[in-house]
Design a protein around this motif. Structure first.
Motif, mmCIF file in Angstrom:
data_model
loop_
_atom_site.group_PDB
_atom_site.id
_atom_site.type_symbol
_atom_site.label_atom_id
_atom_site.label_comp_id
_atom_site.label_asym_id
_atom_site.label_seq_id
_atom_site.Cartn_x
_atom_site.Cartn_y
_atom_site.Cartn_z
ATOM 1 N N MET A 116 0.865 -1.132 0.053
ATOM 2 C CA MET A 116 -0.008 -0.092 -0.115
ATOM 3 C C MET A 116 0.758 1.267 -0.040
ATOM 4 S SD MET A 116 -3.248 -1.064 2.405
ATOM 5 C CE MET A 116 -2.347 -1.428 3.980
ATOM 6 N N ASN A 118 0.605 4.139 -1.542
ATOM 7 C CA ASN A 118 -0.264 5.372 -1.695
ATOM 8 C C ASN A 118 -1.039 5.661 -0.474
ATOM 9 O OD1 ASN A 118 1.251 6.210 -4.010
ATOM 10 N ND2 ASN A 118 -0.304 4.698 -5.145
ATOM 11 N N VAL A 119 -1.041 4.543 0.364
ATOM 12 C CA VAL A 119 -2.035 4.578 1.516
ATOM 13 C C VAL A 119 -1.306 4.699 2.869
ATOM 14 C CG1 VAL A 119 -4.016 3.531 2.688
ATOM 15 C CG2 VAL A 119 -3.708 3.621 0.165
ATOM 16 N N LEU A 238 -8.334 13.431 5.732
ATOM 17 C CA LEU A 238 -8.190 12.162 5.428
ATOM 18 C C LEU A 238 -9.213 11.141 5.986
ATOM 19 C CD1 LEU A 238 -4.519 11.485 5.642
ATOM 20 C CD2 LEU A 238 -5.574 12.316 3.781
ATOM 21 N N TYR A 256 -5.518 5.354 5.811
ATOM 22 C CA TYR A 256 -5.983 6.579 5.664
ATOM 23 C C TYR A 256 -6.168 6.784 4.289
ATOM 24 C CZ TYR A 256 -5.374 7.753 10.505
ATOM 25 O OH TYR A 256 -5.464 7.774 11.747
ATOM 26 N N THR A 257 -6.947 7.383 3.795
ATOM 27 C CA THR A 257 -7.308 7.772 2.390
ATOM 28 C C THR A 257 -7.793 9.183 1.984
ATOM 29 O OG1 THR A 257 -9.661 6.753 2.193
ATOM 30 C CG2 THR A 257 -7.616 5.343 1.472
ATOM 31 N N GLU A 259 -10.340 11.864 -0.473
ATOM 32 C CA GLU A 259 -11.061 11.913 -1.499
ATOM 33 C C GLU A 259 -10.426 12.223 -2.796
ATOM 34 O OE1 GLU A 259 -15.098 14.479 -2.636
ATOM 35 O OE2 GLU A 259 -14.062 14.713 -0.686
ATOM 36 N N ALA A 265 -6.092 14.861 -1.481
ATOM 37 C CA ALA A 265 -5.522 13.824 -2.330
ATOM 38 C C ALA A 265 -4.256 14.233 -3.054
ATOM 39 C CB ALA A 265 -6.562 13.606 -3.328
#
Length: 292
Positions: A116, A118-119, A238, A256-257, A259, A265
């Motif tokens: 992961m 990018n996360v 996030l 955590y992401t 939008e 982002a």
């Protein structure tokens, strides 16, 4: 007095007669419902409630607990907590024995974290201990690897690590939620000495924690949103999710992401690039030199 008794008293103190549809009787010496009023609402004798709050009832039936939960307007997480506190001694002893086992993250979970890229993600264990993390997770919060193992704890960092504490735009809200999460988890291992040590240290060193812990609020950690003020990436709002790891390990992945298409982002993408560059530079600096 027991945890169950303390919890019932705290829930009773939070309610007013108006909350439960009873007529107001004017000024009261103490806030909340009287035992007589709770007994009437739950269809239970006052003496039984007294004995419950004083810890003189070994186990309460599911029907009584359900009646109390309804009378106290408990939400699903609060009902679950009440049932945990009222669990029989045999089940409690079994959970306590498992709490003493070492917390280990499986190789498969480690691979999942590393994939992961990018996360931001961390693995939480009992007591909200941080057991593992990926590169972006460390870049969002702090370099967990440089911390003593006792400080690799989500709630400890939230209250007592100045840099992590400063990350949260609404620290008080986040911190209160952390206390509620920890108390929810604590019911599973009421005799865990490391949990007692953690609560003791936080209570001694932080007045807010001591106040919020004594309030007996509980909440299961599932999902929500946090806004960070990051020293490198700037402000990020996030969404977080907590995903349980199957297998009875008492572990979960907190991730955590942002939008899609949002400023957050873009900021998270920037942080990912910065994190990768920092990691590459550190690897280069560690590379051994060759003899010419």
């Amino acid at each position: 007095m027991t945890e169950l008794g303390d919890y019932l008293k705290a829930c009773r103190a939070r309610l007013s007669t108006e909350d439960v549809g009873l007529p107001s009787t004017g000024r009261r010496r103490v806030p909340g419902l009287r035992r007589e009023e709770l007994a009437s609402l739950a269809g239970i004798s006052v003496d039984y409630i007294v004995r419950l709050e004083q810890g003189r009832v070994k186990s309460a039936s599911p029907a009584i607990l359900s009646s109390l939960a309804g009378a106290l307007n408990l939400q699903p997480d609060e009902r679950e907590y009440l049932l945990r506190l009222a669990a029989e001694n045999a089940a409690s002893g079994e959970r306590n024995r498992s709490s003493a086992s070492r917390q280990q993250v499986s190789p498969a979970t480690q691979v999942l974290l590393a994939s992961m890229v990018n996360v931001p993600a961390v693995v939480l264990g009992r007591r909200m201990d941080i057991l593992a993390w990926n590169q972006l997770g460390a870049s969002l919060f702090t370099d967990f690897g440089k911390l003593p193992p006792k400080q690799r704890n989500h709630i400890w960092l939230t209250f007592l690590h100045p840099e992590v504490r400063a990350l949260y735009k609404d620290w008080a809200k986040v911190a209160q939620e952390c206390v509620a999460y920890l108390r929810m988890d604590a019911a599973r291992y009421p005799d865990d000495p490391e949990l007692a040590q953690l609560v003791g240290e936080l209570s001694l060193k932080d007045t807010d924690f001591r106040t919020w812990w004594s309030d007996h609020r509980v909440r299961a950690q599932r999902q929500g949103r946090k806004t960070f003020r990051h020293p490198v990436a700037g402000e990020l709002s996030l969404d977080f999710q907590v995903l349980d790891i199957r297998g009875g390990t008492d572990q979960a992945v907190l991730l955590y992401t942002a939008e899609p298409g949002s400023n957050s982002a873009e900021a998270l993408t920037f942080l990912t690039g910065w994190s990768t560059a920092q990691s590459s530079a550190a690897t280069t600096n560690r590379a051994p030199t060759k003899d010419v």
